[in-house]
Write a protein that holds these residues in place. Sequence first.
Motif, short mmCIF file in Angstrom:
data_model
loop_
_atom_site.label_atom_id
_atom_site.label_comp_id
_atom_site.label_asym_id
_atom_site.label_seq_id
_atom_site.Cartn_x
_atom_site.Cartn_y
_atom_site.Cartn_z
N ASP A 1 0.88 -1.17 0.00
CA ASP A 1 0.00 0.00 0.00
C ASP A 1 0.91 1.21 0.00
O ASP A 1 2.14 1.08 0.13
CB ASP A 1 -0.93 -0.01 1.21
N HIS A 2 0.35 2.39 -0.15
CA HIS A 2 1.20 3.57 -0.32
C HIS A 2 1.11 4.56 0.83
O HIS A 2 1.60 5.68 0.73
CB HIS A 2 0.84 4.29 -1.63
N TYR B 1 5.70 6.63 -5.47
CA TYR B 1 4.35 6.38 -5.96
C TYR B 1 3.42 7.54 -5.66
O TYR B 1 2.60 7.94 -6.50
CB TYR B 1 3.80 5.09 -5.36
N ASN B 2 3.53 8.11 -4.47
CA ASN B 2 2.63 9.18 -4.08
C ASN B 2 2.83 10.45 -4.88
O ASN B 2 1.93 11.29 -4.97
CB ASN B 2 2.74 9.47 -2.58
N TYR C 1 3.19 10.36 -8.09
CA TYR C 1 2.30 10.09 -9.22
C TYR C 1 0.84 10.16 -8.78
O TYR C 1 -0.03 10.62 -9.52
CB TYR C 1 2.60 8.71 -9.82
N TYR C 2 0.58 9.69 -7.58
CA TYR C 2 -0.79 9.67 -7.05
C TYR C 2 -1.33 11.09 -6.90
O TYR C 2 -2.46 11.38 -7.27
CB TYR C 2 -0.77 8.95 -5.71
N PRO D 1 -3.02 16.25 -1.66
CA PRO D 1 -3.12 15.05 -2.50
C PRO D 1 -3.91 15.25 -3.78
O PRO D 1 -3.84 14.42 -4.69
CB PRO D 1 -3.83 14.04 -1.58
N LYS E 1 -7.11 15.05 -4.35
CA LYS E 1 -8.29 14.20 -4.53
C LYS E 1 -9.55 14.81 -3.92
O LYS E 1 -10.66 14.52 -4.37
CB LYS E 1 -8.05 12.82 -3.90
N TYR F 1 -4.57 -0.60 -8.20
CA TYR F 1 -4.10 0.77 -8.31
C TYR F 1 -2.63 0.89 -8.73
O TYR F 1 -2.31 1.66 -9.64
CB TYR F 1 -4.34 1.52 -7.00
N PRO F 2 -1.69 0.16 -8.11
CA PRO F 2 -0.30 0.32 -8.54
C PRO F 2 -0.04 -0.26 -9.93
O PRO F 2 1.03 -0.02 -10.50
CB PRO F 2 0.50 -0.45 -7.47
N ARG G 1 -1.02 3.07 -12.22
CA ARG G 1 -0.56 4.41 -11.89
C ARG G 1 0.86 4.31 -11.33
O ARG G 1 1.15 3.45 -10.52
CB ARG G 1 -1.48 5.05 -10.85
N GLY G 2 1.73 5.23 -11.79
CA GLY G 2 3.10 5.23 -11.29
C GLY G 2 4.10 5.25 -12.44
O GLY G 2 3.75 5.52 -13.59
#
Length: 510
Positions: free
Chosen positions: A61-62, A241-242, A244-245, A311, A313, A438-439, A442-443
């Motif tokens: 998880d991120h 990753y975050n 990109y998130y 973030p 979102k 999700y991963p 995305r990334g």
Amino acid sequence: MKNSYSPTIRTASALFLIIAAVTVFLRLHSIDEPLERDHTTYGYIAHQMLAGDDLYVDVWDHKPPGVYWAYMLAETLWGYEPHGIIYIGILFTLVSLAFLFLFLREIAGTGTALVGALFWALASNSIALQANLPNTELFINSFTMMALWAFARYSGGKARYLVLSSFFLVVASTFKTVVVFPFAAFFLYLLLFPSPDVKRVTRLRGLALFLLPGFLVWGGVFGYFALKGTFPEFWEAVFVYNRYYAGNIWLNVWEFFTDPANLFHNSMKEVLPLVLLSGAWLISGRGKHGPLGRSFFILLVLGTLIAIAGPGKFYTHYYQLLLPPLVVMSALFFFEFDLAGYIARKEFPLRAWGVTAAFLLATGCLAYHQAAYLRMSPEEISARKYGHADEGFIRPRILAMRIKEITRPCDTIYEWGAETGLYYYSKRKAASGIFFVYPLGRGQPEKMTRDIGRVYDSLGKSPPAIFIWNNNYGKPGDTIFSPFLKNRYDLIGRYWEYDLYRYKHKTVCE
């Protein structure tokens, strides 16, 4: 200056215990609510970590590690059960309540502290804010309350409280790194608004001490993963990753502050009285409360808004971070007008009637929403919170129970999708450490390719007994899993958006 009226210790204790009981009562109404995927993700990962899996390697998880450690605590205390998640939420909500009370008592007296505690009991369970279940924001708010209390205790000769305040904020950042923005608000207040009687050398020493826990705590986190040999995986998940998130944080902040729909989010409707009271206090507030002036709360609100926006979102539960400053400033509004003093002295001039009416109206509005919530079933609450008239988080729970019936405890399962409740409720392990999509979408492109290959290899070497295909995330024919399913699995049923495949051969497990 504190309120002219302060209840006796016995009276204050009795009222606080009543408010705490109300808090627990409201929270327990969620005991059987279907868990949203964030909670089942944290619960599943925590369980696997307790079983020996490595975070970011065996389970992915991120988020930073704080939330998984909190859920590990829940399972250790109450077992691998949904009720344990509710109980850890109640525990930290009560911690928040206690430190809110201590903070307000420190800066404005016991009467104001009780007003704030009442507001917290009603507002911290807001359904519109999705605040009745323990997402990361609940834990962040708990440690923020602790930090506020320690910050209020700080003065020139009490540097230990300054370090303690910083430490609590840094611990909160292990749940989400966006806490760096409220942390910056505390730091800027120390830098820009020092006490006039504090020498420059003491100021500089205080600033250095405030930064120290950040280096120590995050140094410890980095060291922990380095010693385990999983630092690259930790860094990639939590930081690379975050990026990109979230995308560009400052563009996200710009979008947030320029779009009224984000700035005045619909999730705040149940706590609108607190928003209005806080705004009124920011305009009319006169006093300095202990070491804290109005400028501190302005900085704190600004830092919190940036934390919500960062973030990009703008999810509903992000706005829970506003609850601590809103509750505190609303209580301080009534402190400014000495509400408790008027009531105690039984003096009711026109101004007192207006202040009393404002208090009753605010409390009544908050209580009204909670009363409406108590009339709803847990399933109705879930549908109301997440907008799923089709029972979006009820379905995974039902399907998980079906999967549990047709598998053995040692069997693995895998879902192409993101409904981690299938693993959590069925108590079946995922056949791959990357257990949601999700991963894979995305990334970094090369990282996504490696992860898809990793999942495919994992499933090929140890085929899951049940493969669940979530049609909300595409069709099998569009992926490399089409021949895999066709050759090795039989379709045994369709449940809403889920196709259930059973492995054609008997799986070997222990």
